[in-house]
Design an enzyme around this catalytic site. Structure first.
Site, short mmCIF file in Angstrom:
data_model
loop_
_atom_site.label_atom_id
_atom_site.label_comp_id
_atom_site.label_asym_id
_atom_site.label_seq_id
_atom_site.Cartn_x
_atom_site.Cartn_y
_atom_site.Cartn_z
N ARG A 1 0.85 -1.17 0.00
CA ARG A 1 0.00 0.00 0.00
C ARG A 1 0.90 1.23 0.00
O ARG A 1 1.67 1.42 0.93
CB ARG A 1 -0.86 -0.04 1.26
CG ARG A 1 -2.05 0.85 1.22
CD ARG A 1 -2.93 0.61 2.42
NE ARG A 1 -2.35 1.13 3.64
CZ ARG A 1 -3.06 1.47 4.70
NH1 ARG A 1 -4.36 1.30 4.69
NH2 ARG A 1 -2.48 1.93 5.78
N THR B 1 -0.40 7.64 -1.23
CA THR B 1 -1.71 7.62 -1.88
C THR B 1 -2.68 6.63 -1.24
O THR B 1 -3.89 6.69 -1.48
CB THR B 1 -1.57 7.22 -3.37
OG1 THR B 1 -1.09 5.87 -3.41
CG2 THR B 1 -0.61 8.12 -4.11
N ASP C 1 0.82 -2.19 12.43
CA ASP C 1 1.28 -2.65 11.11
C ASP C 1 1.58 -4.14 11.20
O ASP C 1 2.57 -4.56 11.80
CB ASP C 1 2.52 -1.86 10.70
CG ASP C 1 2.94 -2.18 9.27
OD1 ASP C 1 3.04 -3.39 8.93
OD2 ASP C 1 3.14 -1.24 8.49
N ASP D 1 5.03 -5.47 9.80
CA ASP D 1 6.15 -5.11 10.69
C ASP D 1 6.13 -5.95 11.96
O ASP D 1 7.17 -6.41 12.44
CB ASP D 1 6.07 -3.63 11.06
CG ASP D 1 6.61 -2.73 9.95
OD1 ASP D 1 7.23 -3.26 9.00
OD2 ASP D 1 6.40 -1.51 10.03
#
Ligand code: PRP
Ligand code: URA
Length: 208
Positions: A101, A105, A197, A200
């Site tokens: 991703r 944007t 995340d 991560d």
């Protein structure tokens, strides 16, 4: 259709995986375990075939799974769910979609795709721990359908109403199964409360 799996086993493990203090080793173990419980529930209506098996005593009417199964992890975080699902479906084939991703944007960028031919006619199970804006999942579903996939389900760990709506508006035929449907997205398009995340946390790449 989006289904939250409310079983206490799933919800207990979800509490643990959300915890900011949970390190990557434990996070990986929990992702694997949660995936198995969701998969068990999500595939309860899978196609079966009636067979007769000879026991030492008598013929027994039985049912076996009658579908080519293809698991499709969305790289990278989807890999954290792959071992768990393959423990349950050891003969499943695996296809890969590489998407990230774009942080600016928020749009998904495809960098890899490789599918077994059985996605046509088989049951495809897309796995990604986070379904946030839905951009990545919609892009993966578009790729699969371009290749002829028709029977697809999505399994994630955490999602939110925005992501579900995004998928349902383009792919209303694809059911979504999750451990939790959370409140929504923050200004960075992270799920709230979510679990941060996922890539991560699975792979130990966060800076804090
Ligand atoms: C995360 C996650 C999903 C996506 C969800 O991946 O694993 O693929 O974001 O967001 P969306 O629903 O708004 O598209 P990320 O792009 O961080 O890549 P990674 O798995 O390689 O870390
Ligand atoms: N991707 C993640 O890993 N977490 C989120 O909350 C949103 C997207």
């Amino acid at each position: 259709m989006a289904v939250q799996i409310d079983h206490p086993f799933v919800q207990h493990k979800l509490a643990l995986i959300r915890d900011v203090e949970t390190g990557h080793k434990r996070f990986r173990e929990l992702a694997r375990e949660i995936t198995q419980f969701i998969c068990y529930e999500a595939l309860k209506n899978i196609r079966t075939r009636e067979v007769v098996v000879e026991t030492p005593v008598a013929p027994a009417p039985c049912r076996t799974i009658d579908s080519d199964l293809v698991v499709i992890p969305i790289l990278r975080a989807g890999v954290g769910m792959l071992d768990g699902i393959l423990d349950l479906l050891p003969t499943a084939r695996v296809g890969f979609v590489g998407l990230y991703r774009d942080e600016e944007t928020k749009e998904p960028v495809t960098y890899y795709e490789r599918f077994p031919p059985q996605i046509k006619g088989g049951t495809c199970i897309v796995i990604d721990p986070m379904l946030a804006t839905g951009g990545s999942t919609v892009a993966a579903l578009n790729l699969l359908k371009e290749q002829g996939a028709e029977d697809i389900i999505v399994i994630c760990i955490v999602t939110c109403p925005e992501g579900i709506e995004a998928v349902e508006s383009v792919h209303p035929d694809v059911p979504i199964f999750a451990a939790s449907i959370d409140d929504g997205l923050d200004e960075r398009s992270y799920i709230v409360p979510g679990l941060g995340d996922a890539g991560d946390r699975l792979f130990g790449t966060s800076h804090h």
